[in-house]
Structures are given as C-alpha cells and as structure tokens.
Motif scaffolding. Structure first.
Motif, PDB file in Angstrom:
ATOM      1  N   GLY A  31       0.830  -1.117  -0.147  1.00  0.00           N
ATOM      2  CA  GLY A  31       0.057  -0.020  -0.058  1.00  0.00           C
ATOM      3  C   GLY A  31       0.909   1.232  -0.059  1.00  0.00           C
ATOM      4  O   GLY A  31       0.444   2.325  -0.472  1.00  0.00           O
ATOM      5  N   PHE A  32       2.140   1.233   0.673  1.00  0.00           N
ATOM      6  CA  PHE A  32       2.910   2.186   0.623  1.00  0.00           C
ATOM      7  C   PHE A  32       3.755   2.472  -0.607  1.00  0.00           C
ATOM      8  O   PHE A  32       4.340   3.405  -1.054  1.00  0.00           O
ATOM      9  N   LEU A  33       3.944   1.394  -1.428  1.00  0.00           N
ATOM     10  CA  LEU A  33       5.045   1.436  -2.352  1.00  0.00           C
ATOM     11  C   LEU A  33       4.917   2.279  -3.472  1.00  0.00           C
ATOM     12  O   LEU A  33       5.765   2.940  -3.901  1.00  0.00           O
ATOM     13  N   PRO A  34       3.815   2.563  -3.964  1.00  0.00           N
ATOM     14  CA  PRO A  34       3.562   3.547  -5.128  1.00  0.00           C
ATOM     15  C   PRO A  34       4.122   4.960  -4.746  1.00  0.00           C
ATOM     16  O   PRO A  34       4.939   5.384  -5.478  1.00  0.00           O
ATOM     17  N   GLY A  35       3.756   5.432  -3.641  1.00  0.00           N
ATOM     18  CA  GLY A  35       4.310   6.823  -3.085  1.00  0.00           C
ATOM     19  C   GLY A  35       5.871   6.720  -2.642  1.00  0.00           C
ATOM     20  O   GLY A  35       6.181   7.695  -3.067  1.00  0.00           O
ATOM     21  N   LEU A  36       5.892   5.642  -2.224  1.00  0.00           N
ATOM     22  CA  LEU A  36       7.650   5.500  -1.769  1.00  0.00           C
ATOM     23  C   LEU A  36       8.367   5.636  -3.116  1.00  0.00           C
ATOM     24  O   LEU A  36       9.556   6.104  -3.193  1.00  0.00           O
TER      25      LEU A  36
END
Length: 356
Positions: A31-36
């Motif tokens: 869930g965090f990967l795209p923004g990271l």
C-alpha cells in the motif's frame, strides 16, 4: 471555524470524507510502495541535478515535486507520500541531534549566545509582523518566523506538525518551503560576498553566515567559501540555532494551546503535548554531549538525516495542491521575505559589533 478554511488544507478531500469513512487498519508495504517509489525517483533526480549543476538539493526537490505533483492525483500514492512527509521528517530531525553538543554552545560564549538569541527573537517577530501586514494568519507568521530563525525546511515541517493542517492550509506550508529554500540559496551566494566587501574579519564573517542563512548545509557551505576559520564559526553558530528548535516548538505548543478555547483551561503540562521527535532530538543531543560518539556514526546519521529531509520536502511538494498555492498568491511569500531581511540586518550589525 468556516468549513472552507478547514478543508483548504485538505489535499484530496480526506478531511471532508472522514466522518463517512471508518478508520483503516495497518497497511501492508504494498500500500505504501507507489508513493515511496514516486518520491524516491523524484528525490534521486533532484540529487543528481544538484550534484551536476551545484544547486541546493532541497530547492530542486521542491521544484521537481511541484512540477510532478500531477502524479499524486493517483490515490494509491497518498499513503507512501504521507508516510515520508510526516514520519521521514520526524526521524530526520531526531538524527540531527547527533550533530550538536552542549560544548559547542559553551564555545560560543555567553555574550555571543545571548546576541544570537536576540537575532532569532527579532527574526521570529518579523515573521509574525510580516504575516499581519500582508494579510496572512498568525500561524503563517509562526511558520515563516520559525523557519527563518532556526533551520529552514526542517523547522518549517516541525512547526507545521505542531500547528496542524486544521489551522494552516498545507498549501501554505508548500509556499513557505519554496520561499525559505529560495531565500537560503540566495543568501548562500550573496552573504559571503557582502561579508568580504564590508571588511569583516573571518570570525565575524562566519558569525554573519551562521546567524542569518536558513539551511544548515548552505550556512556551513557559505562559511567555508570564505575561509576555514569562517566555516568553523558558521558551523558552531548555525548548530547553536538548531538547538533552539526544541525550545521554540515547546513554546509554540504552549502558545497555540493557550489560544485554543478547548485547551485554555488545561494545565500547561497537559497543553504542551511535546512531540516525540523533539524528545528524541533532545535525547540524542544529551547523549552526544555526554558520550563519545564515533565520527562514523555521526557522519552516517547526518547523511541519513539529510536524505530523509529531502524525501520529506519532495513528498510534501508532490502532495501540495498548486491551485490552492496560486490562490494564496504572492503575499504568502512576504512573511519569509520580511523575516529574512530582518535576520540579515540584525546579523550583520551584530557581526560588525563583534569585529570591533
């Protein structure tokens, strides 16, 4: 409070929908990967451009983030961007404590330290007065005055964490970051030249740079561009300003708490609500003052802190709504301009007095 003012700081309507959406549980890494990934690639590009063209990396990260923030219209990026903008910055501030010791403050001398506190107080007041003159809120003045008086982007983000986006639009934070970065880059290029032209000795020139340039790296770089002696003096003076981050955040917390109707009746220690990252910052300053921390550890901590600050600033820019920034207009820059001007005038007068 007018609902429009509350939601002006809401980036994509999360506050407006909060009453309809149930709190979500822990998120997975996916869930965090795209923004990271988005902020990571943007920050790497900023670092590459800074390395090859000599521009301040924080300023490039800000500009790239604002230019590419259309990519953050994809809601899958929000979790990762918010994580870095919030927690990345806080961890970076904690690690900054490894760079400061009580001995550095003692080395300044009582008279010089009191003079420095006076400059910071005048700068903070100028931010508040500038905000009032140009029709901005007192929270915008706190943000501008604190960022200019202490340590630029780090102080902006730390103070915004205390102020909260329900009191100040996040678009104002983005404008403040841009203004501080531009002012700091300009100061690093111009102030050393002015110091030499007016005939300041090396120590006084270092004091001028350390007392007036906002960003830590640019203050140190500006000092060493004059001489090693000026660079060492600028480093000590600048780090002395950084140590005031915690006390000023504490005072702002008390001030905001006493002004809020719902908080005014509480005891001061209940209203303080000292942020955990400020406690961590103070703890590392104390540890660094008492213990002999290896140079390799402090050097690595500085590198990580600078990287996290770049990621936090870039993430904030990516999440900023440029339409709200346009609506704020040029007046939103003026508190930082006023504070920067007062900071320079006060610092140069103090530097001349010290050189006599």
């Amino acid at each position: 409070m007018d609902d429009r003012n509350l939601y002006a700081g809401d980036l994509y309507g999360e506050l407006a929908l909060s009453e309809q959406v149930q709190p979500r549980g822990p998120r997975s890494l996916r869930g965090f990967l795209p923004g990271l990934l988005l902020v990571g690639v943007t920050s790497l590009a900023a670092a590459w451009l800074s390395d090859h063209y000599g521009m301040p990396v924080v300023l490039i990260g800000l500009l790239l983030g604002l230019a590419l923030n259309f990519a953050a219209s994809d809601k899958s990026t929000h979790s990762g961007l918010d994580l870095l903008a919030r927690e990345g910055l806080r961890i970076g501030i904690v690690l900054l404590g490894f760079q400061i010791t009580a001995a550095q403050i003692v080395d300044l001398g009582a008279g010089t330290f009191v003079l420095l506190i006076g400059i910071m107080a005048m700068t903070f007041a100028a931010g508040l007065i500038g905000a009032k003159i140009w029709g901005q809120s007192r929270y915008a003045g706190i943000l501008a005055g604190g960022a200019t008086a202490i340590c630029g982007a780090s102080a902006s983000l730390a103070l915004f964490a205390v102020i909260g986006r329900e009191r100040l639009p996040q678009a104002q934070l983005a404008m403040n970051l841009v203004a501080v970065a531009l002012a700091s880059a300009t100061a690093m290029a111009i102030y050393p030249v002015i110091a030499v032209q007016i005939g300041l000795d090396e120590s006084s020139a270092g004091f001028l740079i350390g007392a007036s340039v906002h960003d830590v790296a640019q203050a140190i770089g500006g000092g060493f561009s004059i001489s090693d002696t000026a660079g060492r003096e600028a480093t000590i003076v600048k780090l002395a300003r950084v140590t005031m981050l915690a006390p000023i955040v504490v005072l702002v917390s008390l001030w905001i708490g006493s002004a809020d109707k719902g908080q005014a009746s509480k005891m001061p220690f209940r209203r303080l609500a000292l942020p955990w990252f400020i406690v961590g910052f103070l703890a590392l300053v104390a540890a660094n003052s008492i213990l002999e921390i290896p140079t390799a550890v402090t050097g690595a901590a500085l590198s990580v802190s600078k990287a996290l600050l770049l990621l936090a600033v870039t993430a904030t820019a990516l999440r900023a709504r440029t339409d709200l920034m346009r609506a704020l207009g040029w007046r939103a820059f003026m508190p930082v301009a006023c504070a920067s001007l007062v900071s320079f005038v006060c610092a140069i007068l103090a530097a001349i007095a010290l050189g006599m």
